[in-house]
Design a protein around this motif. Structure first.
Motif, short mmCIF file in Angstrom:
data_model
loop_
_atom_site.label_atom_id
_atom_site.label_comp_id
_atom_site.label_asym_id
_atom_site.label_seq_id
_atom_site.Cartn_x
_atom_site.Cartn_y
_atom_site.Cartn_z
N ASP A 200 0.78 -1.28 0.01
CA ASP A 200 -0.12 0.05 0.02
C ASP A 200 0.81 1.25 0.16
OD1 ASP A 200 -2.20 -1.68 0.02
OD2 ASP A 200 -2.65 -1.38 2.14
N HIS A 204 0.99 3.52 -3.49
CA HIS A 204 0.50 4.70 -3.20
C HIS A 204 1.53 5.85 -3.51
CE1 HIS A 204 -2.13 7.91 -2.14
NE2 HIS A 204 -1.46 8.35 -1.41
N THR A 237 5.71 13.66 -1.16
CA THR A 237 5.25 12.59 -1.22
C THR A 237 6.24 11.39 -0.98
OG1 THR A 237 3.42 13.23 -2.81
CG2 THR A 237 3.89 10.77 -2.67
N LEU A 271 -5.34 11.88 2.45
CA LEU A 271 -5.01 11.02 1.27
C LEU A 271 -6.12 11.79 0.20
CD1 LEU A 271 -5.82 7.35 2.44
CD2 LEU A 271 -3.44 8.45 1.77
N TYR A 302 -8.29 3.40 6.09
CA TYR A 302 -7.39 4.24 5.52
C TYR A 302 -6.49 3.58 4.64
CZ TYR A 302 -3.08 7.08 4.97
OH TYR A 302 -1.97 8.02 4.43
N ARG A 303 -6.20 2.22 4.75
CA ARG A 303 -5.44 1.40 3.75
C ARG A 303 -6.21 1.17 2.61
NH1 ARG A 303 -0.43 3.31 4.57
NH2 ARG A 303 0.55 2.29 6.15
N GLN A 306 -6.65 4.28 0.56
CA GLN A 306 -5.48 4.50 -0.27
C GLN A 306 -5.29 3.79 -1.41
OE1 GLN A 306 -1.65 3.27 1.91
NE2 GLN A 306 -0.87 5.39 1.59
N GLU A 307 -5.57 2.37 -1.17
CA GLU A 307 -5.33 1.46 -2.46
C GLU A 307 -6.27 1.84 -3.45
OE1 GLU A 307 -3.95 -1.22 -4.94
OE2 GLU A 307 -2.94 -0.33 -3.01
N THR A 310 -5.15 4.61 -5.49
CA THR A 310 -4.18 4.18 -6.14
C THR A 310 -4.50 3.42 -7.34
OG1 THR A 310 -2.48 3.88 -4.27
CG2 THR A 310 -1.79 2.90 -6.12
#
Length: 386
Positions: A200, A204, A237, A271, A302-303, A306-307, A310
């Motif tokens: 992740d 990301h 980033t 994010l 959150y993950r 995030q994924e 992405t």
């Protein structure tokens, strides 16, 4: 740390057992030489025939006992005096009680009691100890019966102890195997968790950096100021991704890692801002105030976001709009929907993003659905119980 072999009690090995049996047989045969010196041919023959089978008493306890018992019964009718070979009988009884099934040991004990009576009669008659009366017979029967009982009891106790020790060793080995299995499963789960985290973070961060770098390359010729701002976003980033990577590597070491704590549900807003800064159009519906949820659930949400973001940058195509919704009630609801290519998006088939998101949801007893939506686009929807 003691090894498995250290838990076994000391005992003779196969070679030591063979030599012990040979010494036993040799000692009894040496005593039988007294019959040779006395010219007692019958006693000598029976002694040899009764003693020699003891060499196989460990592996063939029951046949050896039957042979010794039969020879002892025949001796009672041929020889009228005690012989050294009769010492083989209690040894055979012990052997049956020690290495044969329980019913054979009990049978040997009963045969021994019958043999005690016969031997007592023959001894009285052979020694000429008076008339064959109950008073004369009882001491011999009791004495010989006590020897048979003692031999049987010693063999029975040894067999019981061996079975008990074997059960303890088996349980210890089973517990060791279970402990090793639990350690292996825990290590596998930890590896999977760290693999998800690294995927992740790296996917990301790199997706943002790639998009920004492409934009900076095209903007540099026309508007250097835009390129400078884009490069600043790339730098920020990259640092954030490096910080997260240091935290993940810190999980592999003991003690304080000295890096930032894991992100949570409140960090989803970051994010969204990051995606917008990268040029993605994002419509967000997030909790207006900080929400108190378990750390594990917050990290999973959150993950997942995030994924999903992405994947939008990688597959949805240019100009796609993303809708991010996070709601907290009796459970945490996460939805990321875009109007991009959807089922038409290119994929190499080797991605781990959806697998990792489903694993995160399953760890917390939740569910995750992902796939193309009607009218175009792609949606990821997760529910995480609190």
């Amino acid at each position: 740390m003691p090894t498995r072999m250290d838990r076994h009690p000391w005992r003779l090995g196969p070679r030591g057992q063979r030599w012990l049996d040979r010494l036993l047989v040799g000692g009894l045969l040496l005593l039988a030489l007294g019959h040779v010196v006395a010219g007692q041919l019958g006693s000598t023959v029976f002694s040899v025939l009764e003693v020699v089978p003891l060499l196989w008493r460990r592996r063939h306890a029951w046949p050896v006992f039957l042979a010794v018992a039969a020879l002892s019964a025949a001796q009672a009718f041929v020889v009228d005096e005690p012989t050294v070979g009769q010492l083989a009988f209690p040894v055979a009884v012990y052997s049956v009680a020690r290495w044969a099934p329980r019913w054979q040991g009990v049978t040997a004990l009963l045969v021994g009691y019958a043999g005690a009576f016969v031997a007592a009669v023959r001894w009285i008659l052979g020694f000429g100890a008076g008339e064959l009366t109950a008073g004369n017979l009882s001491p011999y029967v009791v004495s010989i019966g006590a020897i048979v009982t003692a031999a049987w009891a010693l063999g029975f106790a040894a067999q019981s102890r061996e079975n008990y020790v074997a059960s303890l060793v088996a349980r210890a080995e089973q517990a060791e195997r279970m402990a090793e299995r639990e350690v292996e499963l825990a290590a596998r789960d930890e590896r999977s968790r760290i693999a998800r985290e690294m995927h992740d973070v790296v996917a990301h961060g790199l997706s943002v950096i790639v998009i920004q770098a492409d934009g900076a390359r095209y903007a540099a010729a026309k508007d250097p100021d835009v390129a400078v701002g884009t490069l600043e976003t790339i730098s920020t980033t990259g640092r954030e991704a490096l910080t997260e990577m240091r935290r993940l590597l810190g999980l592999l070491r003991d003690g304080d890692t000295g890096v930032a704590p894991q992100p949570g549900l409140d960090d989803v807003r970051h994010l969204v801002d990051e995606a917008r800064a990268a040029g993605t159009r994002v419509e967000a519906d997030l909790p207006s105030a900080p929400v108190d949820v378990p750390d594990g659930v917050g990290l999973a949400a959150y993950r997942i976001v995030q994924e999903a973001l992405t994947n939008v940058r990688k597959h949805a195509g240019p100009g796609a709009t993303v809708q991010v919704r996070v709601a907290v009630g009796r459970e945490v609801e996460v939805e990321v929907r875009d109007d991009g290519r959807g089922a038409a998006a290119d994929s190499d088939g080797h991605g781990l993003g959806l697998v990792g998101m489903r694993e995160r949801a399953a760890v917390h007893g939740g569910t995750l659905e992902a796939g193309p939506v009607t009218g175009g686009g792609f949606a990821v929807s997760a529910r995480l119980p609190l």
